[in-house]
Design an enzyme around this catalytic site. Structure first.
Site, PDB file in Angstrom:
ATOM      1  N   ASP A 304       0.821  -1.208   0.000  1.00 26.58           N
ATOM      2  CA  ASP A 304       0.000   0.000   0.000  1.00 26.58           C
ATOM      3  C   ASP A 304       0.856   1.260   0.000  1.00 26.58           C
ATOM      4  O   ASP A 304       1.943   1.295   0.571  1.00 26.58           O
ATOM      5  CB  ASP A 304      -0.901  -0.012   1.245  1.00 26.58           C
ATOM      6  CG  ASP A 304      -1.777   1.210   1.342  1.00 26.58           C
ATOM      7  OD1 ASP A 304      -2.642   1.381   0.466  1.00 26.58           O
ATOM      8  OD2 ASP A 304      -1.593   2.010   2.284  1.00 26.58           O
ATOM      9  N   GLU A 355       0.787  -0.486  -5.089  1.00 24.56           N
ATOM     10  CA  GLU A 355      -0.245   0.534  -5.237  1.00 24.56           C
ATOM     11  C   GLU A 355       0.497   1.861  -5.251  1.00 24.56           C
ATOM     12  O   GLU A 355       0.849   2.408  -4.210  1.00 24.56           O
ATOM     13  CB  GLU A 355      -1.242   0.454  -4.078  1.00 24.56           C
ATOM     14  CG  GLU A 355      -2.473   1.348  -4.257  1.00 24.56           C
ATOM     15  CD  GLU A 355      -2.393   2.639  -3.470  1.00 24.56           C
ATOM     16  OE1 GLU A 355      -2.929   3.645  -3.956  1.00 24.56           O
ATOM     17  OE2 GLU A 355      -1.801   2.648  -2.379  1.00 24.56           O
TER      18      GLU A 355
END
Length: 642
Positions: A304, A355
């Site tokens: 993330d 991401e």
């Protein structure tokens, strides 16, 4: 590795099994059975072990500090299931109860105490899956991911989330029914606030208590593998919760976070950033991810907020430049390179997904050429462009047709994954169905068109839960999905459409076999902005090809003609406007034979009826001899740029 060697390699950032040393571990000492507790708090004045076994008396079990800043104690008072914490006297004398950063279980919220736990040795039965994964890899395999928030897919009558034991019984059959190849969970690690969705973590080695026991998640993964479904988990190595009783300023000084205040504080998310240049933090984080791969047999990790780890000015707040005066976070850059290098050395068949929202390149490039070494990068640019286009009134789409075609200019600069994720269906952005233009009929037609475009476009795929059936409202993390929507025939047909589209994807190798080069795609026409029609061919390694045509306005086009490189008889194998999926067509187009005739760079043409707001996919049924077979000399086929 003996204890001293474990500590030395911890300090040099080379201990990637740190959880086997730090934390609570059952041991026998001088014939006595008990547990040894160890915690890293190098600048603490004192640390005491407290818990159920001391009646939470704070000074009953003092711990001893070694030369490496690790505090240790053996006790026979602690038993399996007891809750405990560390009472830390910080450098400034302030005393505070802190979590065990290496605990593998914590109590239920709002409590944050660790639970004395020895993970059981599971006898896994997924050897066939792991052998196939090792042999086949994933680059030339179908990857179609169902993204799930474990706490809100379904809920119990009392409002509590399903445990993984319950998800095993209901979610896995649903994945099979919907023909997904993988499931990706938003963070499953322990987090103190459900509203953070798991993106502000507390316990990096522990499964969130609300989701059940570790062995329940192991059984869930094993059952997924039995049904040929891979399991991916989101992980947050860039920042952590600012809560006082967690990792924040653990011993009273910057321990896990940066020394520099600007680098340490993430104002946008109200979190603290890990000091990714500190050896001990690198050992902590890499040990964490290896723990999850080893203990739970994960097939992929989605990292993330990579941009936050790469750029010092990512947060809209005061920032400290690097040593060269720039905004690149060298520590984050080198950590990510090292992370991927370590993981790929031991687990080459485990996907590492970034991401990453900037326009930086080489996210999926190899370290040798300055890349970070990820396997895939989320294509956020494609996602933003395509959603903006499909939200637009069709009258104006011809003016913004480049939003659909621009991705072909850069589609292979990285290895991309095409995401329609949770971030796109919250905070007033509307659900996927409600993003679509028009009345209810046209919204579903647009959604079928959009999902077909995603499946046919090069790149791996991801869709967030609820979007597969056109959920009416935005996602709410504290409530279950709107399963009652499926009582509406349009939603039920949308769900069936998605399941069949997913199967169509799996059945056609040309849609996933060559995802990272122009060998896998040939653009027929990307310049038909006046009619808002896009057409291209997806190609496989053994000559398989699918002709994909997308009509992005609600106007049926009779006698629509495109050029083709191969003469033959073609059959329509996909039409998003069939009645069974919510459209108005009772059956597919009839088979059509190509005709000789000049059309752009092609000398074969195919003429058929293109459905309004529909996608039509054709496959060659029988090749015909022709002396005029021509391949498009411009595989990108795109002249216009943004």
């Amino acid at each position: 590795m003996d204890n001293r060697e474990a500590l030395k390699t911890f300090m040099t950032g080379e201990n990637f099994y740190l959880q086997h040393y730090l934390g609570a571990h059952r041991e026998e000492l001088n014939g006595e059975h008990g547990y040894t507790f160890r915690v890293w708090a190098p600048n603490a004045q004192a640390v005491h072990l407290v818990g159920d076994f001391t009646n939470w008396i704070e000074n009953q079990i003092p711990m001893v500090r070694n030369d490496f800043g690790v505090w240790e104690v053996f006790t026979n008072m602690a038993q399996e299931g007891h809750i405990y914490k560390y009472h830390v006297t910080r450098q400034n004398g302030h005393q505070l109860m802190k979590i065990d950063p290496f605990a593998v279980r914590y109590e239920a919220r709002p409590g944050t105490g660790a639970i004395v736990t020895e993970l059981p040795e599971k006898k896994w039965k997924d050897g066939l899956w792991l052998a196939r994964r090792k042999r086949w890899g994933f680059a030339e395999r179908p990857v179609n991911i169902y993204e799930v928030h474990a706490g809100s897919w379904k809920r119990n009558p009392d409002g509590s989330p399903y445990s993984f034991a319950q998800l095993k019984d209901e979610l896995i059959p649903y994945l099979v029914e919907m023909n997904y190849t993988h499931i990706e969970f938003m963070p499953l690690m322990s987090h103190p606030l459900g509203l953070s969705w798991g993106y502000q973590l507390m316990g990096y080695f522990a499964l969130e208590h609300a989701y059940g026991r570790p062995e329940e998640f192991q059984d869930f993964v094993e059952e997924c593998h039995t049904h040929n479904i891979g399991v991916i988990v989101d992980w947050v190595p860039g920042h952590f919760t600012i809560n006082d009783d967690a990792l924040a300023y653990y011993d009273g000084t910057p321990t896990f976070e940066y020394q520099d205040h600007n680098k340490a504080h993430n104002h946008g998310w109200g979190a603290l950033n890990f000091d990714l240049g500190k050896n001990e933090v690198q050992s902590f984080l890499i040990s964490c991810i290896k723990h999850w791969i080893d203990v739970y047999h994960l097939d992929g990790i989605r990292v993330d907020a990579v941009s936050n780890m790469l750029y010092l000015d990512y947060d809209d707040a005061p920032w400290t430049p690097n040593k060269d005066g720039g905004n690149l976070n060298y520590e984050g850059y080198y950590f990510l390179q090292r992370l991927n290098e370590v993981i790929k050395l031991e687990y080459p068949d485990v996907m590492m997904i970034a991401e990453e929202s900037s326009s930086a390149t080489k996210i999926t490039g190899m370290k040798e050429i300055g890349g970070l070494g990820f396997d895939y990068k989320w294509n956020m640019g494609w996602m933003n462009d395509i959603l903006r286009f499909y939200e637009e009134d069709p009258i104006y789409r011809k003016y913004d047709f480049n939003l659909v075609t621009f991705s072909f200019m850069y589609v292979f600069k990285e290895n991309y994954l095409l995401p329609f994720s949770h971030d796109e269906v919250v905070h007033g952005k509307k659900s996927m169905m409600h993003k679509m233009w028009g009345d209810r009929y046209n919204q579903f037609a647009g959604l079928r068109n959009l999902y077909t475009y995603q499946i046919c476009h090069p790149g791996k795929k991801l869709l967030f839960m609820g979007s597969e059936y056109g959920q009416f409202l935005e996602w709410k993390s504290e409530e279950q999905l709107e399963w009652s929507n499926l009582e509406d025939p349009m939603n039920a047909k949308m769900k069936y459409f998605t399941s069949q589209l997913n199967q169509f994807y799996k059945d056609h190798r040309c849609l996933w076999e060559i995802d990272t080069s122009y060998d896998g795609i040939e653009i027929i026409d990307a310049d038909n902005r006046d009619q808002s029609v896009l057409s291209f061919i997806r190609k496989g390694k053994k000559g398989e090809m699918l002709v994909c045509i997308f009509n992005m306005v609600p106007v049926e086009r009779k006698d629509f003609t495109i050029g083709l490189p191969v003469a033959g008889i073609y059959e329509e194998v996909w039409n998003t406007e069939l009645e069974e999926w919510g459209g108005v067509w009772k059956e597919h187009n009839q088979t059509v034979q190509t005709q000789e005739g000049l059309w752009k760079d092609y000398e074969q043409t195919l003429t058929f009826t293109l459905p309004a707001m529909g996608a039509s996919v054709w496959k060659i049924k029988r090749r015909l001899k022709s002396t005029k077979t021509v391949t498009n000399k411009n595989p990108k086929g795109v002249e216009n740029e943004k």
